[in-house]
Design an enzyme around this catalytic site. Sequence first.
Site, PDB file in Angstrom:
ATOM      1  N   ASP A 194      -6.619   1.156  -6.231  1.00  0.00           N
ATOM      2  CA  ASP A 194      -6.864  -0.289  -6.225  1.00  0.00           C
ATOM      3  C   ASP A 194      -7.776  -0.674  -7.386  1.00  0.00           C
ATOM      4  OD1 ASP A 194      -6.727  -2.921  -5.023  1.00  0.00           O
ATOM      5  OD2 ASP A 194      -8.769  -2.627  -4.285  1.00  0.00           O
ATOM      6  N   HIS A 207      -6.883  -4.445  -7.462  1.00  0.00           N
ATOM      7  CA  HIS A 207      -8.276  -4.659  -7.021  1.00  0.00           C
ATOM      8  C   HIS A 207      -8.360  -5.763  -5.954  1.00  0.00           C
ATOM      9  CE1 HIS A 207     -12.738  -4.153  -8.301  1.00  0.00           C
ATOM     10  NE2 HIS A 207     -12.667  -4.569  -7.047  1.00  0.00           N
ATOM     11  N   ILE A 208      -7.720  -5.501  -4.809  1.00  0.00           N
ATOM     12  CA  ILE A 208      -7.688  -6.508  -3.736  1.00  0.00           C
ATOM     13  C   ILE A 208      -8.295  -5.970  -2.443  1.00  0.00           C
ATOM     14  CG2 ILE A 208      -5.772  -7.883  -4.639  1.00  0.00           C
ATOM     15  CD1 ILE A 208      -3.927  -6.283  -2.664  1.00  0.00           C
ATOM     16  N   GLY A 209      -9.166  -4.972  -2.576  1.00  0.00           N
ATOM     17  CA  GLY A 209      -9.764  -4.370  -1.382  1.00  0.00           C
ATOM     18  C   GLY A 209     -10.381  -5.385  -0.434  1.00  0.00           C
ATOM     19  N   SER A 210     -11.065  -6.361  -0.962  1.00  0.00           N
ATOM     20  CA  SER A 210     -11.770  -7.317  -0.092  1.00  0.00           C
ATOM     21  C   SER A 210     -11.017  -8.644   0.043  1.00  0.00           C
ATOM     22  CB  SER A 210     -13.179  -7.558  -0.632  1.00  0.00           C
ATOM     23  OG  SER A 210     -13.134  -7.945  -1.989  1.00  0.00           O
ATOM     24  N   THR A 267     -10.657   3.106  -4.005  1.00  0.00           N
ATOM     25  CA  THR A 267     -10.829   1.662  -3.784  1.00  0.00           C
ATOM     26  C   THR A 267     -12.223   1.225  -4.234  1.00  0.00           C
ATOM     27  OG1 THR A 267     -11.598   2.142  -1.543  1.00  0.00           O
ATOM     28  CG2 THR A 267      -9.286   1.510  -1.783  1.00  0.00           C
ATOM     29  N   ALA A 268     -12.917   2.129  -4.958  1.00  0.00           N
ATOM     30  CA  ALA A 268     -14.313   1.827  -5.319  1.00  0.00           C
ATOM     31  C   ALA A 268     -14.386   1.193  -6.709  1.00  0.00           C
ATOM     32  CB  ALA A 268     -15.146   3.095  -5.228  1.00  0.00           C
ATOM     33  N   ARG A 269     -14.342   2.014  -7.734  1.00  0.00           N
ATOM     34  CA  ARG A 269     -14.359   1.513  -9.108  1.00  0.00           C
ATOM     35  C   ARG A 269     -13.536   2.440  -9.987  1.00  0.00           C
ATOM     36  NH1 ARG A 269     -15.696  -2.680  -7.319  1.00  0.00           N
ATOM     37  NH2 ARG A 269     -17.461  -4.008  -7.905  1.00  0.00           N
ATOM     38  N   GLU A 317      -9.716  -3.560 -16.208  1.00  0.00           N
ATOM     39  CA  GLU A 317      -9.327  -4.619 -15.269  1.00  0.00           C
ATOM     40  C   GLU A 317      -9.657  -5.975 -15.861  1.00  0.00           C
ATOM     41  OE1 GLU A 317     -10.910  -4.134 -11.353  1.00  0.00           O
ATOM     42  OE2 GLU A 317     -10.242  -2.076 -11.178  1.00  0.00           O
TER      43      GLU A 317
HETATM   44  C1  DGY Z   1     -16.840  -5.692  -4.614  1.00  0.00           C
HETATM   45  O1  DGY Z   1     -17.342  -6.495  -3.821  1.00  0.00           O
HETATM   46  O2  DGY Z   1     -17.510  -4.923  -5.279  1.00  0.00           O
HETATM   47  C2  DGY Z   1     -15.353  -5.694  -4.713  1.00  0.00           C
HETATM   48  O3  DGY Z   1     -14.913  -4.727  -5.586  1.00  0.00           O
HETATM   49  C3  DGY Z   1     -14.834  -7.056  -5.126  1.00  0.00           C
HETATM   50  O4  DGY Z   1     -15.524  -7.529  -6.201  1.00  0.00           O
END
Ligand code: DGY
Length: 319
Positions: A263, A286-289, A237-239, A268
Amino acid sequence: MPGPTVWIPRRLSDATLERAQASYDCIINWEDGLSGADDLIEMSAKADAVIPCHSEHYSADVAARLDPRLKIIANHSVGVDHCDLPALKARGITVTNTPDVLSDATAEIAMLLMLGAARRAVEGDRMVRSGQWNTWSPSFMVGKQVSGARLGIIGMGRVGRAFAEKARGFGMSIHYFNRSRLSPEQELGATYHDTIESVLAVSDFLSLHCPATPETTGLMNAERFSQMPDGAVMVNTARGALVDETALMAALDSGKLAGAGLDCFVTEPLGNPAFAAYQNVFTLPHIGSATVTTRDAMGFRALDNLDAFFLGKTPGDVL
Ligand code: DGY
């Protein structure tokens, strides 16, 4: 004297936009489309500040061409790999991010991905949805149990610790690698490993929570996958840059990994269409937050940083 002008290149939460407009002259990209290098450069001559997301790339080349009017990049993200920090610093531009406020939301998505990959959620959902569920037996759709298993975490910062806290609720034993060992109050019984190899060896489940830097690019490669227990599950869920996607597919093909939850992707938006063939990979865009609470908190944190800057103070989250 007119106040500062702030460019907001993405459609941030309503509460954020309301507060931003109450404090600043705002140029808002209501259409929410992506901005390329030329847009970033053009807008730097029209605004004193920008609140970008990870989708706006302030590369070294862009940094060199920014108008001197732009004084602060108050990111609406915790990750800042889309910003060339040394190049922006060289231009005298202040850069901030939004730590803390998205840790729980991102940890929730990591948990969703871990459970989904472990318990074959993609395969099961497809089967029911398509009307192809026509059997049941004790050997049907058997997955991997999370409760009581060993969880390896690479990067025990705020998100890593939030994920560990949730995983403890599942009775998982926590192992971690971090640049430095945490204090006992933060470790909360987790086992520290001073090498990545050592944590991989005990990771029935592995979750990545470190930033993308030149040092961490391709961190999970063929050799590292081979160091994990057979049938392990990896969550990212990082990068996307942390994972060699070809090596991940090879580890899934060979059965070395039982599944993965992703994620984040190297490319992307889009992701990697080749993962569509893998029913044991649970993918999200990429919807972690992406929760209402967290989006508001991220927007407010970015605005807190801007407010401090324009009051002549050092923003809380300056990088
Ligand atoms: C972040 O804050 O780095 C998340 O990946 C959303 O951009």
